[in-house]
Design an enzyme around this catalytic site. Structure first.
Site, short mmCIF file in Angstrom:
data_model
loop_
_atom_site.label_atom_id
_atom_site.label_comp_id
_atom_site.label_asym_id
_atom_site.label_seq_id
_atom_site.Cartn_x
_atom_site.Cartn_y
_atom_site.Cartn_z
N HIS A 4 -20.01 -3.02 28.48
CA HIS A 4 -20.64 -2.84 29.80
C HIS A 4 -21.38 -1.55 30.20
O HIS A 4 -22.33 -1.39 30.31
CB HIS A 4 -19.49 -3.35 30.92
CG HIS A 4 -19.02 -4.60 30.78
ND1 HIS A 4 -19.53 -5.69 30.93
CD2 HIS A 4 -17.45 -4.85 30.27
CE1 HIS A 4 -18.71 -6.66 30.65
NE2 HIS A 4 -17.28 -6.30 30.16
O1 RIB Z 1 -16.30 -5.31 34.67
C1 RIB Z 1 -16.37 -4.32 33.77
C2 RIB Z 1 -16.13 -2.99 34.13
O2 RIB Z 1 -14.80 -2.91 34.47
C3 RIB Z 1 -16.41 -1.92 33.07
O3 RIB Z 1 -16.71 -0.67 33.99
C4 RIB Z 1 -15.03 -1.70 32.58
O4 RIB Z 1 -14.83 -0.24 32.24
C5 RIB Z 1 -14.07 -2.01 33.63
O5 RIB Z 1 -14.01 -0.72 34.50
#
Ligand code: RIB
Ligand code: CA
Length: 319
Positions: free
Chosen positions: A248
């Site tokens: 992500h």
């Molecule tokens: O949903 C994904 C996010 O949530 C990313 O930033 C991961 O590191 C968690 O913080």
């Protein structure tokens, strides 16, 4: 004391809850010759603040960039209890890395105070803020010092999800779910906001071949990154039954460096901050059916090959 941004580089602040995917985003940013990482501010999220701050120190040392200041910020959301994600990231938050304890000290100043001071010391629309965790720190700055918003060039955040639903509840993505009130404040602060939601991050899944290329760099960064990613991707592979997991947070850094890899739409995005059923949902007016003004560049497409080629190139620059 806030550093004076180098005008040749893009000055950024990374606000983060490391988190293995945060770790790759931080490493990529520190490796980029185009970005000036003014500081890293830790927030409670994937794991409690004490660990996210510690992990950020570990990462600046891994990148051999101990001069980049790390600040601890908010240890809980604005108005709710903290929800963490050790089931995804492990007890430390960066399980799989096997790295030494940090020797660098945290800055004594609170992250919120440093962000506000740094913004005010900069020119108008000069600094880019990159929240890749719950947006509690940034929202606290904006709530306590709303005049700082005009010093923000852009807020480029990982968070939200719409067409594909959520990853924490059926409707909410983790960062926004943990602190929905903070996300709503950010979306209405007046600075340009770009959101990289699950709708785009789930279109760029890691492959074992790519993780092995990272490991094959033959560096301590490559070994640590591959170890973290091997651990981290298991959860999503099991959950979604896919060949690989989404990475992500590095999408935020890749977007800064190669916006041509991404596509989206400027539209209205609001956050559900009350309903127990849909708390943290990002409601995206993609088809402009309301009179709510557009407030966010909502990214939904990515060139996955380009994204992973860029990340590998950046990671290869680190020791
Ligand atoms: O949903 C994904 C996010 O949530 C990313 O930033 C991961 O590191 C968690 O913080
Ligand atoms: Ca994160």
């Amino acid at each position: 004391m806030s550093p004076t941004p180098n005008s040749a580089l893009r000055p950024i602040i990374i606000d983060t809850d490391p988190g293995q995917d945060d770790a790759i985003a931080i490493l990529a940013a520190l490796a980029s010759p185009e970005l000036e990482v003014l500081g890293i501010t830790a927030v409670a999220g994937n794991v409690p603040l004490e660990l996210t701050a510690r992990n950020a120190l570990i990462l600046v040392e891994l990148a051999d960039r101990p001069e980049v200041p790390v600040f601890a910020g908010c240890d809980r959301p604005l108005r709710r209890d903290l929800v963490t994600a050790e089931h995804v990231h492990g007890k430390t938050g960066i399980d799989g890395a096997d790295l030494p304890d940090p020797v660098t000290a945290l800055q004594t100043q609170h992250a919120v105070d440093w962000i506000a001071e740094t913004l005010v010391a900069a020119g108008e629309r000069e600094i880019t803020i990159c929240p890749v965790g719950p947006m509690t720190n940034v929202a606290t700055v904006l709530e306590t010092a709303p005049e700082t918003a005009r010093h923000i060039r852009e807020i480029v955040c990982m968070g939200g999800g719409f067409f594909g639903g959520g990853n924490t509840t059926p409707t909410a993505e983790f960062n926004v779910f943990v602190d929905p009130d903070a996300a709503e404040i950010v979306l209405h602060c007046g600075a340009p906001v770009t959101m990289l939601p699950l709708d785009v991050t789930h279109k760029a899944l890691m492959t074992d071949a790519w993780i092995n290329q990272v490991r094959g760099l033959g560096t301590r960064t490559g070994a640590a990154a591959a170890g973290m990613l091997d651990f981290y991707e298991r959860f999503d592979v099991d959950k979604y039954g896919t060949f690989g997991g989404p990475l992500h947070d590095p999408n935020v850094i890749a977007y800064l460096l190669r916006p041509d890899l991404y596509r989206g739409r400027h539209c209205n995005v609001e956050v559900e901050t009350d309903s127990p059923l849909t708390l943290g949902m990002t409601v995206v007016d993609w088809w402009d059916v309301t009179d709510r003004p557009p407030n966010c560049q909502f990214i939904t497409e990515v060139d996955s090959d380009g994204f992973y080629e860029l990340l590998l190139t950046l990671l290869a620059r680190l020791p």
